[in-house]
Scaffold this active site. Structure first.
Site, PDB file in Angstrom:
ATOM      1  CB  CYS A  27      72.759  73.264   3.493  1.00 44.77           C
ATOM      2  SG  CYS A  27      72.172  75.079   4.055  1.00 44.77           S
ATOM      3  CG  MET A  28      70.207  72.825  -1.099  1.00 41.72           C
ATOM      4  SD  MET A  28      68.512  72.698  -1.878  1.00 41.72           S
ATOM      5  CE  MET A  28      67.662  72.749  -0.225  1.00 41.72           C
TER       6      MET A  28
END
Length: 499
Positions: A27-28
């Site tokens: 993810c980020m």
């Protein structure tokens, strides 16, 4: 050795080597690993690695590497897995065909994603990733400020706590008023320059005193050019800084290099980039408004239907600066609620797969665990674990996204525009960030109607057209029974197999 590859090589043996890794995603900020046996993880040594900021145990084993870093380490980690895994011949005869399991589909989806990344590592797409890395660290602040802005607007509309509403407006607007500085800082950091010098050059864009600058007979406006101007100014500052580092004597470097790095790009920004970037930013806002005002349902259908393929190709990263520019100009981005309909189509398609394959317990288990995340806008588990490896359900998910986008686009054309005050969240998580010309209630209703349309259209399209007869025959069978760990005793009859 590249530091990202070194980080991947340091992590792999500490999580049990390639044989223990069943899936890879990110993810980020986090590298998310599916592990067969978590007891093989040497967590103390893993936490001690310089690049590892923390470890989170959840559905997946999550290694926190930070924004930007995780996007570089993950491909290196996947490459290590690919090289480490070699098919081993089996002397035993092939088992009878059975339904693909969730692990099998997830592995297929992961292989497709790795193959796509290898094919699409073009200079343009790599540049888009780097630009995305500039804006992704800003998303938490955009979300927080967006929710505060919505709360302040709600209090104003309800005529409640009149003394608090201005304070909330100040908190929400403060970050956006200086976002160009943060973009400049991150740009210099991403492209290998000194971050604070990138921020210093970009700061001239939002400085109120630029209104006194007479550039070619015209006065500048503070903020003119916005985040696009800041990005260009900081990128130019990095080029100047690197030029100075190569040519300025070391004895003068501490004085000359920072001065030229701020002076030269700063003047170029004042007398050129602010005008050019301001024109581009204005054109983006005008085009988005025109597209949905006159395109309506047709524009929404195309945007909602094509977003999942854009994600697959990595081109969705080009939209991040556009969203940020619209938020800076108009207070919200009208594109995000339409693009979020792609996730609704994905959820509807996954629900139809669940209904159509009642005997494939492995795949249904995966869908049950991934649907809550899909409803909140995290579609990666459903994309790479269900729809993409199955093929046709990915196409029908795009049909659902197109239907939801057409719904939101139609209401925009009718005067009920819906926008998001921040980027990042999607699905149900976007509700707190909605804004609209007709008030919050209308925005919630239009967006909720779009989600419902996407769910239903994705479900119906997948249920009716997502499977061929051959696919149903192959997929709608139970997974093979697990073989016993010890053979039966020779003096007893083997137990009958489970039907």
């Amino acid at each position: 050795m590249d530091k990202n590859r070194a980080t991947a090589e340091a992590i792999l043996p500490l999580v049990g080597d390639a044989a223990n890794v069943s899936s890879v995603a990110h993810c980020m900020t986090r590298l998310r690993l599916g592990l067969h046996d978590r007891s093989l993880v040497r967590e103390a040594e893993l936490r001690a690695l310089p690049a590892v900021l923390g470890v989170v145990e959840d559905e997946t084993y999550q290694i926190v590497l930070g924004p930007g870093t995780v996007a570089r380490v993950t491909p290196e980690f996947e490459s290590l897995l690919t090289r480490s895994r070699t098919p081993s011949p089996s002397p035993s005869p092939s088992p009878p065909p059975s339904a693909p399991t969730a692990d099998g589909l997830a592995a297929k989806g992961e292989a497709m994603r790795s193959s796509r990344k290898a094919r699409n590592a073009t200079p343009v797409k790599l540049l888009l990733r780097r630009i995305a890395n500039i804006f992704v660290p800003l998303i938490p602040a955009l979300i927080g400020c967006g929710i505060i802005a919505g709360l302040g607007g709600l209090l104003t509309n309800l005529h409640q706590l009149p003394s608090l509403a201005p304070a909330l407006a100040a908190l929400a607007s403060g970050f956006l008023s200086l976002i160009a500085v943060f973009v400049g800082y991150n740009t210099a950091k991403e492209f290998g320059g000194t971050p604070v010098l990138g921020g210093a050059v970009a700061a001239v864009i939002v400085f109120p005193g630029v209104a006194q600058v007479d550039a070619f007979g015209r006065h500048l406006a503070p903020g003119q050019g916005g985040v696009l101007g800041a990005l260009a100014a900081a990128a130019l500052a990095v080029r100047v800084e690197k030029w100075c580092r190569r040519r300025v004597p070391e004895a003068l470097d501490v004085l000359v290099t920072p001065t030229l790095t701020v002076l030269v790009p700063g003047l170029v920004t004042l007398y050129g980039l602010m005008y050019a970037a301001g024109a581009v930013a204005g054109a983006i806002g005008d085009f988005a408004t025109w597209l949905l005002r006159y395109g309506g349902a047709g524009a929404g259908l195309v945007l909602g239907g094509l977003f999942l393929p854009l994600v697959m190709l990595g081109l969705h990263q080009a939209l991040i600066p556009l969203h940020t520019t619209l938020i800076e100009q108009q207070g919200h981005t009208v594109l995000l609620p339409i693009l979020a309909m792609a996730g609704a189509g994905q959820v509807g398609a996954a629900a139809a797969v669940y209904v159509r394959l009642p005997r494939n317990t492995s795949l249904r288990r995966t869908i049950r665990s991934a649907l809550p995340a899909g409803l909140l806008g995290v579609g990666e588990p459903l994309i790479y674990g269900v729809s993409l490896p199955l093929g046709r359900p990915f196409v029908t998910a795009c049909v659902g996204g197109a239907a939801g986008g057409a719904f939101v686009g139609l209401f925009h054309q009718l005067g009920s525009a819906v926008g998001s005050t921040a980027i990042g969240p999607s699905g149900w998580a976007l509700f707190p960030l909605l804004a609209g010309d007709g008030g919050l209630g209308e925005a919630l209703a239009v967006y909720g109607g779009g989600l419902l349309t996407g769910y239903v259209a994705g479900f119906v399209a997948t249920y009716c057209f997502g499977f061929t007869h051959t696919m149903l025959a192959e997929l709608n069978t139970p997974p093979p029974a697990t073989a016993p760990t010890t053979p039966p005793r020779p003096d007893t009859e083997p137990a009958p197999s489970t039907p």
